[in-house]
Write a protein that holds these residues in place. Structure first.
Motif, PDB file in Angstrom:
ATOM      1  N   GLU A   1       0.834  -1.203   0.000  1.00 60.26           N
ATOM      2  CA  GLU A   1       0.000   0.000   0.000  1.00 60.26           C
ATOM      3  C   GLU A   1       0.872   1.258   0.000  1.00 60.26           C
ATOM      4  N   MET A   2       1.892   1.271   0.840  1.00 57.63           N
ATOM      5  CA  MET A   2       2.773   2.437   0.925  1.00 57.63           C
ATOM      6  C   MET A   2       3.531   2.639  -0.391  1.00 57.63           C
ATOM      7  N   LEU A   3       4.077   1.559  -0.938  1.00 57.59           N
ATOM      8  CA  LEU A   3       4.821   1.667  -2.189  1.00 57.59           C
ATOM      9  C   LEU A   3       3.889   2.105  -3.322  1.00 57.59           C
ATOM     10  N   ALA A   4       2.680   1.601  -3.362  1.00 56.61           N
ATOM     11  CA  ALA A   4       1.710   2.006  -4.393  1.00 56.61           C
ATOM     12  C   ALA A   4       1.398   3.497  -4.267  1.00 56.61           C
ATOM     13  N   ARG A   5       1.284   3.997  -3.033  1.00 51.37           N
ATOM     14  CA  ARG A   5       1.040   5.426  -2.829  1.00 51.37           C
ATOM     15  C   ARG A   5       2.216   6.265  -3.350  1.00 51.37           C
ATOM     16  N   VAL A   6       3.430   5.816  -3.050  1.00 50.38           N
ATOM     17  CA  VAL A   6       4.628   6.514  -3.522  1.00 50.38           C
ATOM     18  C   VAL A   6       4.653   6.520  -5.049  1.00 50.38           C
ATOM     19  N   LYS A   7       4.381   5.384  -5.659  1.00 50.96           N
ATOM     20  CA  LYS A   7       4.381   5.288  -7.124  1.00 50.96           C
ATOM     21  C   LYS A   7       3.340   6.215  -7.728  1.00 50.96           C
ATOM     22  N   SER A   8       2.144   6.246  -7.157  1.00 50.39           N
ATOM     23  CA  SER A   8       1.057   7.054  -7.734  1.00 50.39           C
ATOM     24  C   SER A   8       1.384   8.547  -7.732  1.00 50.39           C
ATOM     25  N   GLU A   9       2.331   8.948  -6.898  1.00 50.34           N
ATOM     26  CA  GLU A   9       2.719  10.358  -6.819  1.00 50.34           C
ATOM     27  C   GLU A   9       3.984  10.669  -7.617  1.00 50.34           C
ATOM     28  N   SER A  10       4.589   9.656  -8.252  1.00 47.06           N
ATOM     29  CA  SER A  10       5.833   9.881  -8.985  1.00 47.06           C
ATOM     30  C   SER A  10       5.554  10.284 -10.434  1.00 47.06           C
ATOM     31  N   THR A  11       6.518  10.921 -11.050  1.00 42.79           N
ATOM     32  CA  THR A  11       6.410  11.382 -12.435  1.00 42.79           C
ATOM     33  C   THR A  11       6.103  10.240 -13.391  1.00 42.79           C
ATOM     34  N   TRP A  12       6.742   9.094 -13.218  1.00 45.09           N
ATOM     35  CA  TRP A  12       6.586   7.984 -14.159  1.00 45.09           C
ATOM     36  C   TRP A  12       5.209   7.355 -14.097  1.00 45.09           C
ATOM     37  N   TYR A  13       4.500   7.526 -13.002  1.00 45.69           N
ATOM     38  CA  TYR A  13       3.193   6.891 -12.833  1.00 45.69           C
ATOM     39  C   TYR A  13       2.075   7.912 -12.780  1.00 45.69           C
ATOM     40  N   VAL A  14       2.337   9.135 -13.198  1.00 43.40           N
ATOM     41  CA  VAL A  14       1.337  10.185 -13.176  1.00 43.40           C
ATOM     42  C   VAL A  14       0.099   9.696 -13.932  1.00 43.40           C
ATOM     43  N   GLY A  15      -1.058   9.930 -13.346  1.00 42.21           N
ATOM     44  CA  GLY A  15      -2.301   9.494 -13.979  1.00 42.21           C
ATOM     45  C   GLY A  15      -2.790   8.137 -13.509  1.00 42.21           C
ATOM     46  N   LEU A  16      -1.980   7.414 -12.752  1.00 42.34           N
ATOM     47  CA  LEU A  16      -2.417   6.131 -12.204  1.00 42.34           C
ATOM     48  C   LEU A  16      -2.762   6.316 -10.739  1.00 42.34           C
ATOM     49  N   ASP A  17      -3.940   5.855 -10.367  1.00 44.70           N
ATOM     50  CA  ASP A  17      -4.310   5.957  -8.962  1.00 44.70           C
ATOM     51  C   ASP A  17      -3.644   4.844  -8.164  1.00 44.70           C
ATOM     52  N   VAL A  18      -3.808   4.878  -6.875  1.00 45.93           N
ATOM     53  CA  VAL A  18      -3.151   3.913  -5.987  1.00 45.93           C
ATOM     54  C   VAL A  18      -3.552   2.483  -6.337  1.00 45.93           C
ATOM     55  N   GLU A  19      -4.819   2.258  -6.669  1.00 46.20           N
ATOM     56  CA  GLU A  19      -5.282   0.902  -6.987  1.00 46.20           C
ATOM     57  C   GLU A  19      -4.578   0.341  -8.219  1.00 46.20           C
ATOM     58  N   LEU A  20      -4.404   1.142  -9.262  1.00 45.28           N
ATOM     59  CA  LEU A  20      -3.686   0.673 -10.449  1.00 45.28           C
ATOM     60  C   LEU A  20      -2.205   0.470 -10.149  1.00 45.28           C
ATOM     61  N   CYS A  21      -1.627   1.337  -9.339  1.00 45.31           N
ATOM     62  CA  CYS A  21      -0.222   1.166  -8.952  1.00 45.31           C
ATOM     63  C   CYS A  21      -0.017  -0.113  -8.149  1.00 45.31           C
ATOM     64  N   LYS A  22      -1.019  -0.514  -7.392  1.00 37.08           N
ATOM     65  CA  LYS A  22      -0.910  -1.768  -6.622  1.00 37.08           C
ATOM     66  C   LYS A  22      -0.698  -2.959  -7.554  1.00 37.08           C
ATOM     67  N   LEU A  23      -1.316  -2.936  -8.737  1.00 36.21           N
ATOM     68  CA  LEU A  23      -1.135  -4.037  -9.689  1.00 36.21           C
ATOM     69  C   LEU A  23       0.323  -4.164 -10.121  1.00 36.21           C
ATOM     70  N   ILE A  24       0.977  -3.033 -10.305  1.00 37.26           N
ATOM     71  CA  ILE A  24       2.392  -3.042 -10.677  1.00 37.26           C
ATOM     72  C   ILE A  24       3.238  -3.491  -9.489  1.00 37.26           C
ATOM     73  N   VAL A  25       2.928  -2.965  -8.331  1.00 44.37           N
ATOM     74  CA  VAL A  25       3.685  -3.275  -7.117  1.00 44.37           C
ATOM     75  C   VAL A  25       3.593  -4.764  -6.769  1.00 44.37           C
ATOM     76  N   GLU A  26       2.403  -5.354  -6.891  1.00 43.79           N
ATOM     77  CA  GLU A  26       2.206  -6.764  -6.526  1.00 43.79           C
ATOM     78  C   GLU A  26       3.108  -7.705  -7.309  1.00 43.79           C
TER      79      GLU A  26
END
Length: 146
Positions: free
Chosen positions: A20-45
């Motif tokens: 959850e924490m890593l997904a939140r960090v990703k969702s706020e980064s330049t490379w993942y702009v436009g992806l919400d936390v839930e979509l970032c979780k798919l990458i993180v998992e």
């Protein structure tokens, strides 16, 4: 299991408390702009391994540097000119090419080298296929049917 060598790259990355924490960090980064936390979780998992104190992100060298962005201009030119079959190049309108100024205009240069290349802009970030799957699927379907 991600299929990625669990040791490669994990030693360099930061330990995060949980996915959850890593997904939140990703969702706020330049490379993942436009992806919400839930979509970032798919990458993180699919891209982490457990470590003492939490999880670490993996980096697969085969995915990180096997790209036209990292070829010399001469290698890229020869590669593009060698394509013989139709190619669909999909790009997120807020993706990497829009962020990295040295890549601006690359699509026009690539298309001018080879008429086999079609280009479509999809609304979304680098991972536009996750943020906008319907438009992505429609573009692919149109390409395959024409």
């Amino acid at each position: 299991s991600s299929g990625i060598n669990a040791e490669y790259g994990a030693f360099r990355s930061k330990v995060y408390k949980d996915e959850e924490m890593l997904a939140r960090v990703k969702s706020e980064s330049t490379w993942y702009v436009g992806l919400d936390v839930e979509l970032c979780k798919l990458i993180v998992e699919r891209n982490t391994v457990p470590r003492e104190g939490g999880i670490k992100q993996l980096y697969d060298p085969q995915l990180r540097y096997n790209s036209l962005m990292f070829l010399t201009k001469e290698h890229m030119t020869e590669f593009i000119k060698s394509l013989k079959k139709p190619v669909l190049y999909l790009e997120g309108d807020k993706g990497i090419v829009s962020i990295l100024s040295h890549l601006k205009g690359l699509v026009d240069v690539v298309k001018s080298m080879n008429s086999c290349i079609s280009h479509e802009m999809i609304e979304g970030p680098h991972h536009f296929h996750m943020a906008n799957p319907e438009s992505t699927a429609q573009s692919i379907e149109n390409f395959l049917n024409n």
